[in-house]
Design an enzyme around this catalytic site. Structure first.
Site, mmCIF file in Angstrom:
data_model
loop_
_atom_site.group_PDB
_atom_site.id
_atom_site.type_symbol
_atom_site.label_atom_id
_atom_site.label_comp_id
_atom_site.label_asym_id
_atom_site.label_seq_id
_atom_site.Cartn_x
_atom_site.Cartn_y
_atom_site.Cartn_z
ATOM 1 N N HIS A 1 2.862 0.051 -58.193
ATOM 2 C CA HIS A 1 3.435 -1.046 -57.328
ATOM 3 C C HIS A 1 2.636 -2.237 -56.568
ATOM 4 O O HIS A 1 2.295 -1.370 -55.698
ATOM 5 C CB HIS A 1 4.979 -1.208 -56.995
ATOM 6 C CG HIS A 1 5.889 -0.430 -57.241
ATOM 7 N ND1 HIS A 1 6.765 -1.375 -58.532
ATOM 8 C CD2 HIS A 1 6.154 0.667 -58.170
ATOM 9 C CE1 HIS A 1 7.483 -0.488 -59.340
ATOM 10 N NE2 HIS A 1 7.673 0.943 -58.906
ATOM 11 N N ASP B 1 10.605 2.081 -64.812
ATOM 12 C CA ASP B 1 9.424 1.046 -65.171
ATOM 13 C C ASP B 1 8.559 1.648 -64.847
ATOM 14 O O ASP B 1 7.176 1.378 -64.848
ATOM 15 C CB ASP B 1 9.957 0.379 -63.434
ATOM 16 C CG ASP B 1 9.769 1.107 -62.307
ATOM 17 O OD1 ASP B 1 10.743 2.309 -62.218
ATOM 18 O OD2 ASP B 1 9.082 0.799 -61.296
HETATM 19 FE FE FE Z 1 8.139 2.069 -59.527
HETATM 20 ZN ZN ZN Z 2 9.212 5.365 -59.464
#
Ligand code: FE
Ligand code: ZN
Length: 242
Positions: free
Chosen positions: A171, A60
């Site tokens: 995030h 990600d």
């Molecule tokens: Fe991550």
């Molecule tokens: Zn990570």
């Protein structure tokens, strides 16, 4: 300000970050985990992409890099010490190195804890910290490979940077982090005020990031840990929260 920094919301709750050195026009994307949304964002910013930068090896954060590099010719830079788990690097940086994005220089900071090879990129002149999954708004990364001691030391390094530093993390975990933070610091007025701000930003579909290190000093319980044992207890508490 010589460095422009903009979040690119991707996947469910990730941010890649678009960076431009205004003096030279040199651009970069940090943690390009997808292709089309990032290509579209870069196009809207004028179409120039010189660098693809990496904090750590998780999908990600890197899954779009190989394709974007071959499409655009952008060069890839990441941690030499984790190169075997990263896309092919054109420039392998090491903690302690200085990386030049045009005239904007980044100090490469070793920040293990979430992963062994996690690095953070601090641009002092741009007052920006690209810290991946190490420091989050009101929280910190999970200890997937590293120890509590490593993460505690990593956060201490980051929290020593100037208060005005923009915290550009990987995030949008802010609301859930605040709920936990309030459970351990129910009387923290700055945290309560930040919760109201974050809720209204999210209700408008806007990022809660970047925050600043000054804000994090006021609201982030992981930066308030008295010692390693207290930090480990806080991290475990978050892992088990709800
Ligand atoms: Fe991550
Ligand atoms: Zn990570």
């Amino acid at each position: 300000m010589t460095l422009t920094v903009k979040p690119i919301a991707i996947l469910d709750d990730n941010y890649a970050w678009f960076l431009r050195d205004e003096a030279t026009g040199v651009t970069a994307v940090m943690d390009a985990a997808v292709v089309e949304p990032i290509a579209d964002f870069v196009k809207a910013e004028g179409g120039r992409l010189d660098w693809l930068l990496i904090t750590h090896h998780h999908g990600d954060h890197i899954a779009g890099i190989a394709e974007l590099a071959s499409r655009t010719g952008a060069k890839v830079a990441g941690n030499a010490n984790d190169a075997q788990r990263l896309p092919k690097l054109d420039v392998a940086v090491k903690p302690g190195d200085v990386f030049a994005l045009g005239t904007s220089e980044a100090d490469i900071i070793d920040t293990p804890g979430h992963t062994r090879g996690h690095i953070s990129w601090h641009f002092p002149s741009g007052e920006a910290l690209l810290c991946g999954d190490t420091l989050f708004a009101a929280g910190c990364g999970r200890l997937l490979e590293g120890s509590a001691a490593e993460m505690f030391a990593s956060l201490q390094k980051l929290s020593a940077l100037p208060d005005a530093t923009k915290v550009c993390c990987g995030h949008e975990y802010t609301l859930s982090n605040i709920r936990y933070a309030l459970s351990v610091e129910p009387g923290n007025e700055a945290l309560k005020a930040f919760f109201e701000l974050a809720k209204s930003l999210r209700a408008e579909g806007k990022p809660t990031l970047p925050t600043t290190l000054g804000t994090e000093h006021a609201i982030n319980p992981f930066l308030h840990a008295r010692d390693l044992a207290h930090f480990a207890e806080l991290r475990l508490g978050k892992d088990n929260f709800r």
